[in-house]
Design a protein around this motif. Sequence first.
Motif, PDB file in Angstrom:
ATOM      1  N   ALA A  85       0.679  -1.213   0.157  1.00 26.41           N
ATOM      2  CA  ALA A  85       0.130  -0.019   0.108  1.00 26.41           C
ATOM      3  C   ALA A  85       0.887   1.281  -0.010  1.00 26.41           C
ATOM      4  N   ILE A  88       2.117   1.863  -3.500  1.00 23.92           N
ATOM      5  CA  ILE A  88       0.797   2.131  -4.485  1.00 23.92           C
ATOM      6  C   ILE A  88       0.851   3.611  -4.226  1.00 23.92           C
ATOM      7  N   PHE A  89       0.566   3.993  -2.530  1.00 25.25           N
ATOM      8  CA  PHE A  89       0.326   5.537  -2.399  1.00 25.25           C
ATOM      9  C   PHE A  89       1.386   6.430  -3.097  1.00 25.25           C
ATOM     10  N   THR A  91       3.332   5.773  -5.654  1.00 24.22           N
ATOM     11  CA  THR A  91       3.285   5.803  -7.126  1.00 24.22           C
ATOM     12  C   THR A  91       2.079   6.724  -7.434  1.00 24.22           C
ATOM     13  N   ILE A  92       0.911   6.631  -6.726  1.00 24.80           N
ATOM     14  CA  ILE A  92      -0.167   7.676  -7.029  1.00 24.80           C
ATOM     15  C   ILE A  92       0.066   9.019  -6.795  1.00 24.80           C
ATOM     16  N   SER A 110      -5.086   9.646  -1.994  1.00 28.95           N
ATOM     17  CA  SER A 110      -4.219   8.655  -2.415  1.00 28.95           C
ATOM     18  C   SER A 110      -4.031   7.650  -1.528  1.00 28.95           C
ATOM     19  N   SER A 114      -5.117   3.526  -2.355  1.00 25.68           N
ATOM     20  CA  SER A 114      -3.952   2.480  -2.073  1.00 25.68           C
ATOM     21  C   SER A 114      -4.458   1.538  -1.241  1.00 25.68           C
TER      22      SER A 114
END
Length: 157
Positions: A85, A88-89, A91-92, A110, A114
């Motif tokens: 997570a 992913i966070f 990246t976002i 975000s 995620s």
Amino acid sequence: METFILYLVGIIGSTATYYVNTRYKQGAVRSSALLTLIVSGFLYFFPQLLSSYLTQYIPAVFIGASFIGMVSKTQLSTYFGLSLAGVIFTTILLNTSKFFNGYGGALGTSACISLLVVLSIPYFKSPRKMTVGFLQLRKTILKKGRRRKRRGTDLSK
């Protein structure tokens, strides 16, 4: 190298907040605030230790990732999930943060996205896919309808 450091900060922010929250029983908000204060305070008083890019983005990535670490132990209890997570966070946030103006803030939105991605992974591994929730809801509704008919309080008449 700077992007790698930001990904590492995202992972550390989510897992460290969760660790302090669950291990030391400090609560989600206190854990997030305490760790963010330490990281941001350090970079505020010693900005020359890192590049200006990292000094600007590390506090934002850390506080956003700490929102992920606020998750309940009953919802997500693996450090791998928290780390995923965090990745992913980050990246976002790095790629789309400018699009989230007006949606409650880029960090919270975000982090929510995620965390929802990681929490939805078990449903995609399930052989029944997304029908699991629908089937539970249908079963509950039918069960309540049968109870009403037995008691004579059927509202459909």
